[in-house]
Design an enzyme around this catalytic site. Structure first.
Site, PDB file in Angstrom:
ATOM      1  N   GLY A  49       0.606  -1.198   0.140  1.00 28.27           N
ATOM      2  CA  GLY A  49      -0.025  -0.046   0.050  1.00 28.27           C
ATOM      3  C   GLY A  49       0.766   1.241  -0.057  1.00 28.27           C
ATOM      4  O   GLY A  49       0.251   2.439  -0.529  1.00 28.27           O
ATOM      5  N   ASP A 111      -4.678   2.135  11.075  1.00 28.61           N
ATOM      6  CA  ASP A 111      -6.054   1.777  11.546  1.00 28.61           C
ATOM      7  C   ASP A 111      -6.030   1.137  12.926  1.00 28.61           C
ATOM      8  O   ASP A 111      -5.992   1.968  13.893  1.00 28.61           O
ATOM      9  CB  ASP A 111      -6.323   0.700  10.331  1.00 28.61           C
ATOM     10  CG  ASP A 111      -7.873   0.354  10.548  1.00 28.61           C
ATOM     11  OD1 ASP A 111      -8.610   1.300  11.381  1.00 28.61           O
ATOM     12  OD2 ASP A 111      -8.325  -0.390  10.158  1.00 28.61           O
ATOM     13  N   PHE A 160     -13.422   3.036   5.271  1.00 30.94           N
ATOM     14  CA  PHE A 160     -12.507   2.184   4.370  1.00 30.94           C
ATOM     15  C   PHE A 160     -12.140   3.102   3.095  1.00 30.94           C
ATOM     16  O   PHE A 160     -13.105   3.347   2.330  1.00 30.94           O
ATOM     17  CB  PHE A 160     -13.146   0.827   4.057  1.00 30.94           C
ATOM     18  CG  PHE A 160     -12.146  -0.260   3.276  1.00 30.94           C
ATOM     19  CD1 PHE A 160     -11.050  -0.790   3.975  1.00 30.94           C
ATOM     20  CD2 PHE A 160     -12.122  -0.258   1.979  1.00 30.94           C
ATOM     21  CE1 PHE A 160     -10.159  -1.695   3.274  1.00 30.94           C
ATOM     22  CE2 PHE A 160     -11.393  -0.926   1.246  1.00 30.94           C
ATOM     23  CZ  PHE A 160     -10.222  -1.746   1.963  1.00 30.94           C
ATOM     24  N   ASP A 167      -5.721  -0.488  -1.649  1.00 30.08           N
ATOM     25  CA  ASP A 167      -6.288  -1.413  -2.502  1.00 30.08           C
ATOM     26  C   ASP A 167      -7.810  -1.746  -1.774  1.00 30.08           C
ATOM     27  O   ASP A 167      -7.927  -1.750  -0.527  1.00 30.08           O
ATOM     28  CB  ASP A 167      -5.695  -2.460  -2.678  1.00 30.08           C
ATOM     29  CG  ASP A 167      -5.476  -3.556  -1.422  1.00 30.08           C
ATOM     30  OD1 ASP A 167      -5.228  -2.980  -0.556  1.00 30.08           O
ATOM     31  OD2 ASP A 167      -5.876  -4.697  -1.713  1.00 30.08           O
ATOM     32  N   ARG A 173      -5.529   0.653  -6.651  1.00 32.52           N
ATOM     33  CA  ARG A 173      -4.091   1.463  -6.167  1.00 32.52           C
ATOM     34  C   ARG A 173      -3.865   2.601  -6.983  1.00 32.52           C
ATOM     35  O   ARG A 173      -3.213   3.248  -6.700  1.00 32.52           O
ATOM     36  CB  ARG A 173      -3.078   0.307  -6.068  1.00 32.52           C
ATOM     37  CG  ARG A 173      -3.221  -0.860  -5.059  1.00 32.52           C
ATOM     38  CD  ARG A 173      -2.178  -1.508  -4.754  1.00 32.52           C
ATOM     39  NE  ARG A 173      -2.067  -2.942  -4.118  1.00 32.52           N
ATOM     40  CZ  ARG A 173      -2.345  -3.231  -2.942  1.00 32.52           C
ATOM     41  NH1 ARG A 173      -2.064  -2.144  -2.018  1.00 32.52           N
ATOM     42  NH2 ARG A 173      -2.377  -4.251  -2.554  1.00 32.52           N
TER      43      ARG A 173
END
Ligand code: 5GP
Ligand code: MG
Length: 195
Positions: A49, A111, A160, A167, A173
């Site tokens: 990511g 997160d 989210f 992704d 992405r």
């Protein structure tokens, strides 16, 4: 791909401005450490990511640096909540010892904090001269806000998100903005029993 997007949370100009600003701050903080001795700067991007963030960030960091990637997975496939962080050992390219290295760890999003905690443990066991952490995004939830992190580009609502490296099932992405997905797209995963 665009049809699956619900909202653009952070557009490309805002990202570019903030990445430039953050890079300047990181360079200003690192320079005293780097000028003090022989130690090198080693960036540790967490795959996958962080790739776009890192690519943009380092082009605003005119410092001699090495890059040593690490792979940690916590949202496998179509999951939109953490499944607990685990390291893909084969993709950890860190030297056995980080003595003589100032380490800057870079992830896409903070997160639950599990990924950063695990990465911190793996890096600090190797005893770097210094250790700093940087994330593109931090969710406004207690677990994330309570996890120590030196540099945060953006605080975002606890939703989210995809794009700019992040992704959903390995898709999206390449979106240049940070976006939320339409409910039906993310919910499709649950119906498939994969979420
Ligand atoms: P944590 O371990 O802090 O719970 O989560 C960090 C990792 O989970 C991130 O590196 C990222 O791969 C994934 N993650 C957490 N939140 C999101 C999100 O909103 N969108 C996406 N695409 N990945 C997320
Ligand atoms: Mg990740």
């Amino acid at each position: 791909m665009q049809a699956d997007i619900d909202q653009v949370l952070i557009d490309r100009q805002a990202i570019a401005r903030r990445v430039d600003e953050l890079a300047r701050q990181i360079v200003a903080d690192l320079e005293p450490d780097l000028s003090r001795g022989e130690a090198d700067l080693t960036l540790v991007p967490i795959l996958t990511g962080s790739i776009i963030f890192v690519a943009d960030l380092i082009r605003h960091m005119p410092l001699r640096m090495r890059i040593s990637v690490m792979s940690i997975t916590s949202y496998p496939g179509k999951a939109t909540s953490s499944r607990g962080a685990s390291v893909e050992a084969a993709l950890t390219r860190l030297p056995e010892s980080l003595a003589g290295h100032h380490v800057l760890l870079i992830d896409d999003i903070l997160d639950s904090g599990n990924t950063l905690r695990l990465a911190r443990q793996i890096v600090t066991e190797r005893q770097p001269d210094s250790f700093r952490t940087c994330v593109l995004l931090r969710k406004k939830r207690d677990a994330a806000m309570a996890t120590p992190c030196d540099y945060v580009a953006f605080d975002i609502p606890d939703q989210f998100v995809v794009g700019y490296g992040l992704d959903f099932d390995d898709l999206y992405r390449n979106l240049p903005e940070i976006c939320t997905l339409r409910q039906e797209v993310a919910a499709g995963a649950t119906e498939n029993g994969r979420c």
